[in-house]
Design an enzyme around this catalytic site. Sequence first.
Site, short mmCIF file in Angstrom:
data_model
loop_
_atom_site.label_atom_id
_atom_site.label_comp_id
_atom_site.label_asym_id
_atom_site.label_seq_id
_atom_site.Cartn_x
_atom_site.Cartn_y
_atom_site.Cartn_z
N ASN A 67 9.97 -1.19 -1.54
CA ASN A 67 9.26 -0.47 -0.48
C ASN A 67 9.26 1.04 -0.68
OD1 ASN A 67 7.88 -0.23 1.98
ND2 ASN A 67 9.77 0.11 3.08
N TYR B 179 -3.20 7.44 -5.18
CA TYR B 179 -2.45 6.54 -4.30
C TYR B 179 -3.12 5.17 -4.26
CZ TYR B 179 -0.32 4.54 -0.13
OH TYR B 179 0.34 3.70 0.74
#
Length: 174
Positions: free
Chosen positions: A18, A86
Amino acid sequence: MVAYIAGAYGTIDGLVNNASITAQIAMDNLDDVTDEVWDSLFNVNVKGMFHCVKAVVPYMKKQTSGAIVNLGSVAGITGIGSSIPYAATKSAIHTMTKSLAIALAPYIRVNSIAPGAVDTRWWAGNEERMHQLAGKLPLQRISTPDDIAGAVLFQLTQDSVTGQVFTVDNGQTL
């Protein structure tokens, strides 16, 4: 870190990848997307996850079971996000998840979550941008960290699921 956890608990049953970073660069601003931005995002978001997977696999193979959940993003599905690099790294995470699911089967399951907008401290001060990126949400809500945690828990415990990218986005990608 992995050796410490395995030593303390005897093994490693699951991994939740994560950790990610971003760069807030307008999608049409190609000039600010430098090699340094690309390298930084790929090093953390993709290579970092891969190295964590590589570190836990020997422990999971030894016990012939394990589950890995990689956090991607709807940006990796739609191409729309905080920046082009991203979105590209999140797409790479989704593809890497599928490749790892094939490579590590039948004993280790690998899945991914593609969250839409999630109300976290990451968006603190940028809530308006979060709502703008999310667009018109059919469920008219922004996800909570608990929503994402529930999807992660499902993937860690569901023995019949591997190689999947679960979109948790309140209908954002519809």
